[in-house]
Design a protein around this motif. Structure first.
Motif, PDB file in Angstrom:
ATOM      1  N   LEU A  50      -8.466   5.550  -0.906  1.00 23.21           N
ATOM      2  CA  LEU A  50      -8.238   6.564  -1.944  1.00 23.21           C
ATOM      3  C   LEU A  50      -6.813   7.095  -1.894  1.00 23.21           C
ATOM      4  CD1 LEU A  50     -11.594   8.534  -1.629  1.00 23.21           C
ATOM      5  CD2 LEU A  50     -10.854   7.208  -3.613  1.00 23.21           C
ATOM      6  N   LEU A  51      -6.294   7.293  -0.685  1.00 22.60           N
ATOM      7  CA  LEU A  51      -4.925   7.782  -0.530  1.00 22.60           C
ATOM      8  C   LEU A  51      -3.922   6.774  -1.083  1.00 22.60           C
ATOM      9  CD1 LEU A  51      -3.301  10.164   0.617  1.00 22.60           C
ATOM     10  CD2 LEU A  51      -3.174   8.921   2.789  1.00 22.60           C
ATOM     11  N   ALA A  52      -4.135   5.503  -0.757  1.00 15.73           N
ATOM     12  CA  ALA A  52      -3.238   4.456  -1.256  1.00 15.73           C
ATOM     13  C   ALA A  52      -3.293   4.374  -2.779  1.00 15.73           C
ATOM     14  CB  ALA A  52      -3.622   3.109  -0.636  1.00 15.73           C
ATOM     15  N   ALA A  53      -4.495   4.487  -3.335  1.00 14.96           N
ATOM     16  CA  ALA A  53      -4.643   4.433  -4.788  1.00 14.96           C
ATOM     17  C   ALA A  53      -3.977   5.636  -5.449  1.00 14.96           C
ATOM     18  CB  ALA A  53      -6.124   4.383  -5.157  1.00 14.96           C
ATOM     19  N   SER A  54      -4.019   6.784  -4.796  1.00 11.31           N
ATOM     20  CA  SER A  54      -3.374   7.980  -5.340  1.00 11.31           C
ATOM     21  C   SER A  54      -1.869   7.789  -5.423  1.00 11.31           C
ATOM     22  CB  SER A  54      -3.700   9.195  -4.462  1.00 11.31           C
ATOM     23  OG  SER A  54      -5.091   9.440  -4.431  1.00 11.31           O
ATOM     24  N   PHE A  55      -1.289   7.237  -4.361  1.00  5.72           N
ATOM     25  CA  PHE A  55       0.150   6.963  -4.384  1.00  5.72           C
ATOM     26  C   PHE A  55       0.481   5.927  -5.461  1.00  5.72           C
ATOM     27  CE2 PHE A  55       0.293   8.914  -0.132  1.00  5.72           C
ATOM     28  CZ  PHE A  55       1.460   9.653  -0.250  1.00  5.72           C
ATOM     29  N   PHE A  56      -0.372   4.924  -5.591  1.00  2.00           N
ATOM     30  CA  PHE A  56      -0.138   3.889  -6.598  1.00  2.00           C
ATOM     31  C   PHE A  56      -0.128   4.485  -8.008  1.00  2.00           C
ATOM     32  CE2 PHE A  56      -2.272   1.254  -9.794  1.00  2.00           C
ATOM     33  CZ  PHE A  56      -1.333   0.249  -9.952  1.00  2.00           C
ATOM     34  N   VAL A  57      -1.108   5.344  -8.305  1.00  2.17           N
ATOM     35  CA  VAL A  57      -1.181   5.962  -9.629  1.00  2.17           C
ATOM     36  C   VAL A  57       0.056   6.808  -9.898  1.00  2.17           C
ATOM     37  CG1 VAL A  57      -2.430   7.640 -11.056  1.00  2.17           C
ATOM     38  CG2 VAL A  57      -3.692   5.935  -9.739  1.00  2.17           C
ATOM     39  N   GLY A  58       0.467   7.573  -8.892  1.00  2.00           N
ATOM     40  CA  GLY A  58       1.637   8.422  -9.060  1.00  2.00           C
ATOM     41  C   GLY A  58       2.905   7.636  -9.338  1.00  2.00           C
ATOM     42  N   PHE A  59       3.141   6.610  -8.539  1.00  2.00           N
ATOM     43  CA  PHE A  59       4.347   5.796  -8.722  1.00  2.00           C
ATOM     44  C   PHE A  59       4.291   5.016 -10.036  1.00  2.00           C
ATOM     45  CE2 PHE A  59       4.628   5.803  -3.878  1.00  2.00           C
ATOM     46  CZ  PHE A  59       5.557   6.831  -3.876  1.00  2.00           C
ATOM     47  N   ALA A  60       3.099   4.475 -10.360  1.00  2.00           N
ATOM     48  CA  ALA A  60       2.954   3.697 -11.597  1.00  2.00           C
ATOM     49  C   ALA A  60       3.143   4.569 -12.833  1.00  2.00           C
ATOM     50  CB  ALA A  60       1.591   3.022 -11.640  1.00  2.00           C
ATOM     51  N   ALA A  61       2.810   5.863 -12.703  1.00  2.00           N
ATOM     52  CA  ALA A  61       2.964   6.775 -13.837  1.00  2.00           C
ATOM     53  C   ALA A  61       4.400   7.276 -13.984  1.00  2.00           C
ATOM     54  CB  ALA A  61       2.014   7.957 -13.672  1.00  2.00           C
ATOM     55  N   GLY A  62       5.289   6.873 -13.060  1.00  2.00           N
ATOM     56  CA  GLY A  62       6.693   7.236 -13.167  1.00  2.00           C
ATOM     57  C   GLY A  62       7.090   8.499 -12.442  1.00  2.00           C
ATOM     58  N   MET A  63       6.243   9.013 -11.567  1.00  2.00           N
ATOM     59  CA  MET A  63       6.572  10.212 -10.808  1.00  2.00           C
ATOM     60  C   MET A  63       7.470   9.849  -9.630  1.00  2.00           C
ATOM     61  SD  MET A  63       2.749  11.957 -10.757  1.00  2.00           S
ATOM     62  CE  MET A  63       3.291  13.384  -9.816  1.00  2.00           C
ATOM     63  N   ASN A  64       8.313  10.788  -9.230  1.00  2.00           N
ATOM     64  CA  ASN A  64       9.160  10.529  -8.069  1.00  2.00           C
ATOM     65  C   ASN A  64       8.348  10.793  -6.796  1.00  2.00           C
ATOM     66  OD1 ASN A  64       9.608  13.365  -7.021  1.00  2.00           O
ATOM     67  ND2 ASN A  64      10.442  13.616  -9.091  1.00  2.00           N
ATOM     68  N   PRO A  65       8.766  10.218  -5.660  1.00  2.00           N
ATOM     69  CA  PRO A  65       7.989  10.305  -4.417  1.00  2.00           C
ATOM     70  C   PRO A  65       7.636  11.732  -4.000  1.00  2.00           C
ATOM     71  CG  PRO A  65       9.727   8.693  -4.191  1.00  2.00           C
ATOM     72  CD  PRO A  65       9.959   9.365  -5.504  1.00  2.00           C
ATOM     73  N   ILE A  66       8.580  12.666  -4.179  1.00  5.26           N
ATOM     74  CA  ILE A  66       8.310  14.054  -3.769  1.00  5.26           C
ATOM     75  C   ILE A  66       7.189  14.659  -4.614  1.00  5.26           C
ATOM     76  CG2 ILE A  66       9.276  16.379  -3.607  1.00  5.26           C
ATOM     77  CD1 ILE A  66      11.971  15.139  -2.983  1.00  5.26           C
ATOM     78  N   ASP A  67       7.238  14.438  -5.926  1.00  4.41           N
ATOM     79  CA  ASP A  67       6.197  14.986  -6.804  1.00  4.41           C
ATOM     80  C   ASP A  67       4.840  14.337  -6.530  1.00  4.41           C
ATOM     81  OD1 ASP A  67       7.926  16.718  -8.043  1.00  4.41           O
ATOM     82  OD2 ASP A  67       8.401  15.367  -9.719  1.00  4.41           O
ATOM     83  N   VAL A  68       4.861  13.048  -6.235  1.00  2.68           N
ATOM     84  CA  VAL A  68       3.606  12.362  -5.916  1.00  2.68           C
ATOM     85  C   VAL A  68       2.965  12.974  -4.683  1.00  2.68           C
ATOM     86  CG1 VAL A  68       2.586  10.179  -5.150  1.00  2.68           C
ATOM     87  CG2 VAL A  68       4.264  10.184  -6.992  1.00  2.68           C
ATOM     88  N   THR A  69       3.771  13.167  -3.646  1.00  2.00           N
ATOM     89  CA  THR A  69       3.254  13.742  -2.399  1.00  2.00           C
ATOM     90  C   THR A  69       2.744  15.157  -2.618  1.00  2.00           C
ATOM     91  OG1 THR A  69       4.859  12.432  -1.142  1.00  2.00           O
ATOM     92  CG2 THR A  69       3.817  14.273  -0.008  1.00  2.00           C
ATOM     93  N   ARG A  70       3.487  15.955  -3.337  1.00  2.03           N
ATOM     94  CA  ARG A  70       3.075  17.330  -3.592  1.00  2.03           C
ATOM     95  C   ARG A  70       1.782  17.386  -4.401  1.00  2.03           C
ATOM     96  NH1 ARG A  70       8.894  20.126  -5.290  1.00  2.03           N
ATOM     97  NH2 ARG A  70       9.723  20.344  -3.140  1.00  2.03           N
ATOM     98  N   THR A  71       1.669  16.517  -5.394  1.00  2.00           N
ATOM     99  CA  THR A  71       0.472  16.508  -6.236  1.00  2.00           C
ATOM    100  C   THR A  71      -0.760  16.121  -5.427  1.00  2.00           C
ATOM    101  OG1 THR A  71       1.790  15.904  -8.170  1.00  2.00           O
ATOM    102  CG2 THR A  71      -0.578  15.513  -8.311  1.00  2.00           C
ATOM    103  N   ILE A  72      -0.625  15.111  -4.575  1.00  2.00           N
ATOM    104  CA  ILE A  72      -1.753  14.676  -3.740  1.00  2.00           C
ATOM    105  C   ILE A  72      -2.159  15.786  -2.779  1.00  2.00           C
ATOM    106  CG2 ILE A  72      -2.460  13.061  -1.936  1.00  2.00           C
ATOM    107  CD1 ILE A  72      -0.747  10.946  -3.307  1.00  2.00           C
ATOM    108  N   MET A  73      -1.171  16.407  -2.145  1.00  2.00           N
ATOM    109  CA  MET A  73      -1.472  17.492  -1.205  1.00  2.00           C
ATOM    110  C   MET A  73      -2.143  18.662  -1.907  1.00  2.00           C
ATOM    111  SD  MET A  73       2.020  17.445   1.115  1.00  2.00           S
ATOM    112  CE  MET A  73       1.557  18.925   1.979  1.00  2.00           C
TER     113      MET A  73
END
Length: 222
Positions: A28-51
């Motif tokens: 689930l964690l890997a899929a969350s990162f995949f969705v974030g990056f695929a949607a065009g979010m930057n790494p910091i925003d992806v991490t913050r959103t997941i947290m």
């Protein structure tokens, strides 16, 4: 495009868990990162959103999930789940073994995870199948559909809790509606078992469950 990304993420989760045996949390964690990056979010925003999402979920329903898991383990380890099953069997009667297993699955899977419940009740299921002469395919289908009906619809299993949290639904109302909706689902599973699973027969005890339609067979070493 987001729906396509979501569909790919779901396939990714299923493949990681079933094919590569990755722990569900990590998948689930890997899929969350995949969705974030695929949607065009930057790494910091992806991490913050997941947290933020994970923290918000744990804040609202974490204690409920943990408490439900503890109750389920107690029922499993003390034999209380099996006692409940035997009580239901006495009420329904030995003349309706498949119906009894559907009801037993419906009740047992509320506090106990469905996979654990299936393992706990496996011996009782086999015993009833031998005594009644009803195909093990029918008994296993009736039990598993009853287990899954409440596992996917009634708290405190994590799935319904997470769904209720995301929808900001009242947990008490979710439990009530889930119990009601799970009844026709369990009945449908029972009818499916008696009508269609009865056409199959378990012909050998093997390391893996093999079933075959009439006139066909799988042979496995005992």
């Amino acid at each position: 495009m987001l729906l396509v990304i979501l569909a790919v993420a779901i396939v990714m989760i299923v493949v990681l868990i079933s094919r590569f045996k990755v722990h569900a949390f990590l998948a689930l964690l890997a899929a969350s990162f995949f969705v974030g990056f695929a949607a065009g979010m930057n790494p910091i925003d992806v991490t913050r959103t997941i947290m933020k999402g994970f923290g918000g979920t744990v804040e609202r329903i974490g204690i409920v999930i943990i408490a439900g898991t503890i109750i389920g383990v107690f029922l499993e380890q003390t034999g209380a789940a099996l006692t409940m099953a035997e009580t239901v069997l006495k009420w329904v009667g030995a003349k309706h073994p498949a119906l009894a297993m559907s009801i037993i699955g419906y009740i047992t899977s509320i506090p106990v995870f469905c996979d654990s419940g299936f393992v706990i009740l496996s011996a009782l299921n086999k015993s009833l199948s031998k005594k009644s002469g009803v195909s093990m395919a029918v008994m296993a289908t009736a039990l598993s559909t009853g287990l899954y009906a409440t596992h996917t619809l009634v708290l405190p299993t994590p799935g319904p809790i997470a769904a209720a949290n995301n929808l900001h639904a009242d947990l008490g109302m979710v439990i009530l509606v889930g119990l009601i909706v799970a009844i026709p689902v369990t009945i449908a599973g029972y009818l499916w078992a008696t009508k269609f699973a009865s056409q199959y027969e378990v012909i050998a005890e093997t390391s893996y469950p093999f079933v075959s339609p009439p006139g066909r067979g799988f042979r496995g070493s005992k």
